[in-house]
Design a protein around this motif. Structure first.
Motif, PDB file in Angstrom:
ATOM      1  N   GLY A 218       0.798  -1.222   0.000  1.00  0.00           N
ATOM      2  CA  GLY A 218       0.000   0.000   0.000  1.00  0.00           C
ATOM      3  C   GLY A 218       0.826   1.265   0.000  1.00  0.00           C
ATOM      4  O   GLY A 218       2.060   1.218  -0.095  1.00  0.00           O
ATOM      5  N   VAL A 219       0.141   2.386   0.096  1.00  0.00           N
ATOM      6  CA  VAL A 219       0.787   3.695   0.005  1.00  0.00           C
ATOM      7  C   VAL A 219       0.435   4.551   1.225  1.00  0.00           C
ATOM      8  O   VAL A 219      -0.656   4.445   1.787  1.00  0.00           O
ATOM      9  N   ARG A 220       1.408   5.387   1.596  1.00  0.00           N
ATOM     10  CA  ARG A 220       1.194   6.364   2.678  1.00  0.00           C
ATOM     11  C   ARG A 220       0.714   7.661   2.025  1.00  0.00           C
ATOM     12  O   ARG A 220       1.383   8.189   1.132  1.00  0.00           O
ATOM     13  N   VAL A 221      -0.419   8.128   2.477  1.00  0.00           N
ATOM     14  CA  VAL A 221      -1.093   9.238   1.808  1.00  0.00           C
ATOM     15  C   VAL A 221      -1.219  10.430   2.756  1.00  0.00           C
ATOM     16  O   VAL A 221      -1.440  10.254   3.951  1.00  0.00           O
ATOM     17  N   VAL A 222      -1.053  11.631   2.202  1.00  0.00           N
ATOM     18  CA  VAL A 222      -1.386  12.839   2.966  1.00  0.00           C
ATOM     19  C   VAL A 222      -2.508  13.578   2.238  1.00  0.00           C
ATOM     20  O   VAL A 222      -2.617  13.508   1.016  1.00  0.00           O
ATOM     21  N   THR A 223      -3.346  14.251   3.010  1.00  0.00           N
ATOM     22  CA  THR A 223      -4.377  15.078   2.406  1.00  0.00           C
ATOM     23  C   THR A 223      -3.809  16.482   2.195  1.00  0.00           C
ATOM     24  O   THR A 223      -3.105  17.018   3.046  1.00  0.00           O
ATOM     25  N   LEU A 224      -4.084  17.057   1.027  1.00  0.00           N
ATOM     26  CA  LEU A 224      -3.609  18.403   0.709  1.00  0.00           C
ATOM     27  C   LEU A 224      -4.747  19.205   0.073  1.00  0.00           C
ATOM     28  O   LEU A 224      -5.507  18.677  -0.747  1.00  0.00           O
ATOM     29  N   ASP A 225      -4.797  20.460   0.437  1.00  0.00           N
ATOM     30  CA  ASP A 225      -5.793  21.393  -0.111  1.00  0.00           C
ATOM     31  C   ASP A 225      -5.634  21.513  -1.623  1.00  0.00           C
ATOM     32  O   ASP A 225      -4.547  21.796  -2.121  1.00  0.00           O
TER      33      ASP A 225
ATOM     34  N   ALA B 267       4.205  15.547  -0.743  1.00  0.00           N
ATOM     35  CA  ALA B 267       3.971  14.279  -0.030  1.00  0.00           C
ATOM     36  C   ALA B 267       5.297  13.670   0.407  1.00  0.00           C
ATOM     37  O   ALA B 267       5.446  13.221   1.551  1.00  0.00           O
ATOM     38  N   HIS B 268       6.289  13.681  -0.505  1.00  0.00           N
ATOM     39  CA  HIS B 268       7.588  13.095  -0.154  1.00  0.00           C
ATOM     40  C   HIS B 268       8.231  13.866   0.996  1.00  0.00           C
ATOM     41  O   HIS B 268       8.834  13.267   1.887  1.00  0.00           O
ATOM     42  N   ARG B 269       8.074  15.194   0.982  1.00  0.00           N
ATOM     43  CA  ARG B 269       8.611  15.985   2.104  1.00  0.00           C
ATOM     44  C   ARG B 269       7.955  15.582   3.417  1.00  0.00           C
ATOM     45  O   ARG B 269       8.545  15.702   4.485  1.00  0.00           O
ATOM     46  N   ARG B 270       6.709  15.101   3.322  1.00  0.00           N
ATOM     47  CA  ARG B 270       5.990  14.679   4.540  1.00  0.00           C
ATOM     48  C   ARG B 270       6.123  13.181   4.773  1.00  0.00           C
ATOM     49  O   ARG B 270       5.320  12.584   5.491  1.00  0.00           O
ATOM     50  N   ASP B 271       7.115  12.572   4.115  1.00  0.00           N
ATOM     51  CA  ASP B 271       7.398  11.154   4.294  1.00  0.00           C
ATOM     52  C   ASP B 271       6.219  10.287   3.864  1.00  0.00           C
ATOM     53  O   ASP B 271       5.906   9.274   4.503  1.00  0.00           O
TER      54      ASP B 271
ATOM     55  N   VAL C  40      -4.559   2.358   0.858  1.00  0.00           N
ATOM     56  CA  VAL C  40      -4.015   3.404   1.731  1.00  0.00           C
ATOM     57  C   VAL C  40      -3.598   2.720   3.037  1.00  0.00           C
ATOM     58  O   VAL C  40      -4.428   2.126   3.718  1.00  0.00           O
ATOM     59  N   ARG C  41      -2.305   2.795   3.368  1.00  0.00           N
ATOM     60  CA  ARG C  41      -1.859   2.146   4.606  1.00  0.00           C
ATOM     61  C   ARG C  41      -1.543   3.164   5.700  1.00  0.00           C
ATOM     62  O   ARG C  41      -1.339   2.799   6.865  1.00  0.00           O
ATOM     63  N   ALA C  42      -1.482   4.446   5.315  1.00  0.00           N
ATOM     64  CA  ALA C  42      -1.329   5.509   6.322  1.00  0.00           C
ATOM     65  C   ALA C  42      -1.994   6.751   5.756  1.00  0.00           C
ATOM     66  O   ALA C  42      -1.926   7.014   4.552  1.00  0.00           O
ATOM     67  N   LEU C  43      -2.664   7.492   6.643  1.00  0.00           N
ATOM     68  CA  LEU C  43      -3.336   8.726   6.211  1.00  0.00           C
ATOM     69  C   LEU C  43      -2.878   9.845   7.140  1.00  0.00           C
ATOM     70  O   LEU C  43      -3.098   9.782   8.356  1.00  0.00           O
ATOM     71  N   ASP C  44      -2.204  10.826   6.558  1.00  0.00           N
ATOM     72  CA  ASP C  44      -1.676  11.955   7.341  1.00  0.00           C
ATOM     73  C   ASP C  44      -0.870  11.478   8.545  1.00  0.00           C
ATOM     74  O   ASP C  44      -1.004  12.002   9.656  1.00  0.00           O
TER      75      ASP C  44
END
Lengths: 299, 299
Positions: free
Chosen positions: A142-149, A182-186, A272-276
């Motif tokens: 899976g993928v680690r995901v961040v939410t962005l405006d 996203a990469h900056r936020r790991d 999705v394996r991680a969210l924010d």
């Protein structure tokens, strides 16, 4: 060029029946060496990002969801007031490029239509086919995901159609920029959130989530793409007895889902394996079933 | 290629000192035939609109506001995490292209830096120079302008830098789309308004307006470009005794101004003669003075 190439380029002579051909009387498309330059520095596709594209998965020689992709290509063209793509010519070039490509388990085809050289009146069109990268880790771990405006309200497609939200354009600098953030936020990928707080889509994917026996997606009309892969995932889920539907959710509501995926034509379903930064549940069995189904599609 | 050409293309060998050259040991740039193709269909400049540009006016052989443009080019590159442009190499190519171009009263130069072919690691860079179209009518009679929602709040540059607001990117499909919307509304150009109701900029221009002896512009930090021409217009206005400054205004407040202009490097100052269908006062004398000043600039 050699037959059975590792990547294939086919350039259309007349991408739209509404505009003149590049060479009157020539064949509908011609193969060309993808390693050589073929575009003018005055092409509006590059000077203004003024064009559209589709990425189509090819499984075992079959272009998947081809007609859905072609319909969306035409829909994007209409949103940009581009000459309507001649879908028969595009289909022919796509199928020929696939035949020309060295066989492999997974390939992909990209179609690009630009407004052409400024003032010329002839759009530029090409089909590029190549083998797919190995996405097995994204599809299983899976993928680690961040939410962005995303900056836009969720209703911007209705209020401000000139912003082209919902069209698959070549103006994708933001869709690339958010991956760097996203990469900056790991993290590996992004879920866009509207300025008024609703989950939209990924930069190159649709968001699908599960609540019990329901599979859901934010839906259309939100300035996001009509997901070709999401439609196939729903078809599969329905065959398993899931109900499917649209639901507008906030990131907090998404966080309480039983599982979520970013689904797209080439990478397919990435759980999705991680969210924010917080762990997110992965439904390994359903994920495997979805990806097997998508890989086996023959149309 | 012939000398004294009607348009000139110079391709940079090493657009950034932070990335390898295309041909080790080659000259910093090479002239090429602009009518021939020079770009790969895999260049991220076209596939993702992933690059930046500047348009620089050339009056009587002088590149105007060159250093301001080069600074903004570098600033856009930083916003996109592109390799920093080697400004000395770019300046050299720009000046050489101008020399190569057949002399004329007004020309312009476009600089483009893209992320290059995906995975290659070498950005693509070129300088294109040509003669300017006749903008005399826009500069005297003026332009009919409509206000259109830009979709973003005025503070998006601070809250969501990944949206690249304020960078001059190749992802300009929206900047083209709004012109088509303007034409549908029987207008020539557009003033973007933030989703929270503030005047921003035009799709390829800055907004300047006059209230009595003050010349004003919305200012920086609003997700809009730092206007090179606007800065020169302010310099000229100050020489006439105007005070200049920044003011955040709504379209209604703009409507009560004594005059307004869309100012840009190549078209220069185009007075607004209609705003959203209603006549708008044109300050013919000040407009003429501004354009004479801009045309005569030698740096």
């Amino acid at each position: 060029m050699e037959q059975m190439a590792l990547h294939v380029l086919a350039i259309l002579n007349q991408p739209s029946a509404d505009a003149p051909p590049h060479t009157p009387g020539a064949a509908p498309f011609a193969f060309a060496d993808a390693a050589e330059p073929h575009l003018s520095v005055m092409d509006l596709g590059v000077t203004r990002g003024d064009g559209i594209f589709e990425s189509i998965s090819v499984g075992h020689g079959h272009a998947q969801a081809l007609e859905h992709h072609l319909r969306r290509f035409a829909s994007s063209a209409a949103k940009l007031d581009l000459p309507a793509p001649d879908l028969d010519a595009w289909r022919e070039a796509i199928l020929a490029a696939i035949v020309e490509l060295e066989p492999g388990a997974e390939s992909w085809v990209k179609t690009v239509l630009t407004r052409g050289v400024e003032g010329d009146g002839r759009p530029t069109g090409w089909v590029y086919a190549a083998h797919t990268s190995d996405f097995s880790q994204a599809r299983t771990t899976g993928v680690r995901v961040v939410t962005l405006d995303r900056g836009y309200r969720h209703d911007v497609e209705q209020t401000s159609p000139w912003l082209l939200a919902g069209a698959k354009t070549l103006s994708y600098a933001v869709n690339r920029s958010v991956l760097r953030e996203a990469h900056r936020r790991d993290a590996d990928d992004v879920i866009f959130v509207s300025s008024d707080g609703f989950v939209l889509e990924g930069p190159t994917s649709s968001v699908v989530f599960r609540r019990g026996d329901r599979l859901l997606t934010p839906g259309t009309g939100l300035g996001i793409l009509d997901g070709t892969t999401q439609a196939n995932v729903f078809r599969y889920a329905e065959s398993l007895g899931f109900t499917t539907g649209f639901e507008l959710v906030t990131p907090d509501q998404l966080r309480s889902a039983d599982a979520a995926w970013l689904v797209s034509s080439v990478r397919l379903a990435a759980p999705v394996r991680a969210l924010d930064g917080a762990p997110f549940p992965v439904d390994a069995a359903l994920t495997a079933g979805i990806n097997e189904y998508l890989l086996a599609l023959t149309d």
